[in-house]
Motif scaffolding. Sequence first.
Motif, mmCIF file in Angstrom:
data_model
loop_
_atom_site.group_PDB
_atom_site.id
_atom_site.type_symbol
_atom_site.label_atom_id
_atom_site.label_comp_id
_atom_site.label_asym_id
_atom_site.label_seq_id
_atom_site.Cartn_x
_atom_site.Cartn_y
_atom_site.Cartn_z
ATOM 1 N N ASP A 27 -11.586 22.703 27.110
ATOM 2 C CA ASP A 27 -11.938 21.982 25.896
ATOM 3 C C ASP A 27 -13.347 21.414 26.037
ATOM 4 O O ASP A 27 -13.691 20.798 27.057
ATOM 5 C CB ASP A 27 -10.951 20.835 25.656
ATOM 6 N N VAL A 87 -4.500 14.148 31.242
ATOM 7 C CA VAL A 87 -4.815 15.164 30.230
ATOM 8 C C VAL A 87 -4.207 16.508 30.603
ATOM 9 O O VAL A 87 -3.695 17.241 29.752
ATOM 10 C CB VAL A 87 -6.345 15.289 30.063
ATOM 11 N N SER A 88 -4.237 16.850 31.900
ATOM 12 C CA SER A 88 -3.711 18.145 32.340
ATOM 13 C C SER A 88 -2.207 18.255 32.111
ATOM 14 O O SER A 88 -1.682 19.360 31.926
ATOM 15 C CB SER A 88 -4.037 18.365 33.818
ATOM 16 N N ILE A 90 -0.548 16.344 29.586
ATOM 17 C CA ILE A 90 -0.289 16.209 28.153
ATOM 18 C C ILE A 90 -0.859 17.396 27.368
ATOM 19 O O ILE A 90 -0.220 17.930 26.461
ATOM 20 C CB ILE A 90 -0.881 14.883 27.635
ATOM 21 N N ARG A 91 -2.076 17.818 27.714
ATOM 22 C CA ARG A 91 -2.740 18.923 27.028
ATOM 23 C C ARG A 91 -3.208 19.956 28.073
ATOM 24 O O ARG A 91 -4.397 20.057 28.359
ATOM 25 C CB ARG A 91 -3.944 18.420 26.221
ATOM 26 N N THR A 93 -3.596 23.060 27.898
ATOM 27 C CA THR A 93 -4.505 24.083 27.376
ATOM 28 C C THR A 93 -5.956 23.619 27.363
ATOM 29 O O THR A 93 -6.868 24.433 27.237
ATOM 30 C CB THR A 93 -4.088 24.479 25.951
ATOM 31 N N TRP A 94 -6.184 22.307 27.458
ATOM 32 C CA TRP A 94 -7.551 21.795 27.482
ATOM 33 C C TRP A 94 -8.220 22.003 28.840
ATOM 34 O O TRP A 94 -9.430 22.105 28.912
ATOM 35 C CB TRP A 94 -7.561 20.304 27.132
#
Length: 427
Positions: A27, A87-88, A90-91, A93-94
């Motif tokens: 992202d 973040v890794s 929760i998201r 794909t980011w």
Amino acid sequence: ATTGVVAASVISMGLISLPIMLRYGYDRRVASGVIAASGTLAQIIPPSLVLIIMADQLGKSVGDLYKGAFVPGFVLTGLYVGFILLVSFIRPTWVPALPKEARTIREDNGNSGLPSLGLLALLSAACAVAFAYSRPETTPTDELIVVSMCIGVGIAFALSVLNKVTGLKLLSKMAERVTFVLIPPLALIFLVLGTIFLGIATPTEGGAMGAVGALIMAVARQRLSLKLLRQAMDSTMKLSTFVVFILIGSTVFSLSFQGVDGPKWVEHLLTSLPGGQLGFLIVVNILVFVLAFFLDFFELSFIIVPLIGPVAEKLGIDLVWFGVLLAVNMQTSFMHPPFGFALFYLRSVAPHDDYKDRLTGQSIPKVTTSQIYWGSVPFVLIQIIMVALIIAFPNLMSGGLAKKKRSTSTTFKSNSNRLPKPSRTTI
């Protein structure tokens, strides 16, 4: 930590890391925020230029501020890492994992070699911890951390060299590669920080040792040339000249301000705030945070700090602790949209237009300015949280200060209007 300069860190990582992250679908906001925020760590983790300027304006030892910023700097780094880890989950794909075809370092049997690297890291950490526990309790905290880290890194390096020379193949190619790549910059960090914390060199001498170490590394890698040396000298001269001219301007401002009794007005205003020390710290940090939208740390250090420093001392706040607190706050000046310098540095190296990746041949979309701005917001919030943590837990900073002897130890006092005052020593 090896540069102490935000521009060098952000531009270097922007040129090296950003294209790879864009290639594999990271992202753009996360990628931009990570590079910009990690580059600003150079201003809180010694050898920091901000801390040198802050020590001069507060009339305190640079070594004391370096020691005081040691633990908060690593705590802030841990908060950054924790955010990316969150973040890794929760998201995912980011921040996707690299595809298997991109993992080029492989063993003969096709394995990644990561277990060997993990075992080497655990062994080094265990040796460092064991050494730390073997030292006397009176050993200064910062000295204990630096020496223990050197012991752990030295053991990892010795095992890697032994494995490579003897051909025992006890370590994987990944473990050897990581060790040999990380040792030179770690040795450079030790030349600067280790010599200061161990009392071998003053901060000025530590900087000189870092410069000599960088020259030795450039010679060893056959990268040193007259052009590179001239570029480094020109950059140093320009930076020094900028600082001197800002100092001249701030001195003229201070003299004019003193001529109209401005410092007395500021002192009466800040000392009459409700809440005592806590109220003063909240107002000052909000003021510095807002001014950081428009001014960088040089202007803040030369204009604002001389006005609020005497007030803090009059209120009984330790100036070393106060300087580190302001340095963490001023760090946000590099990340503030729309005038954050780190964001501008990254904008200068991020792709302005769509381009074709030279390795995969696929079309990579450009990185927009709004993506860079939005990527910085979470890290600015983390920096604000770090400021609150230092205020709420003053001993977080004093944990990086050298311990005094029991007979001269400082008694921490605390009441509703008085924060604990961290102890202070000189090298």
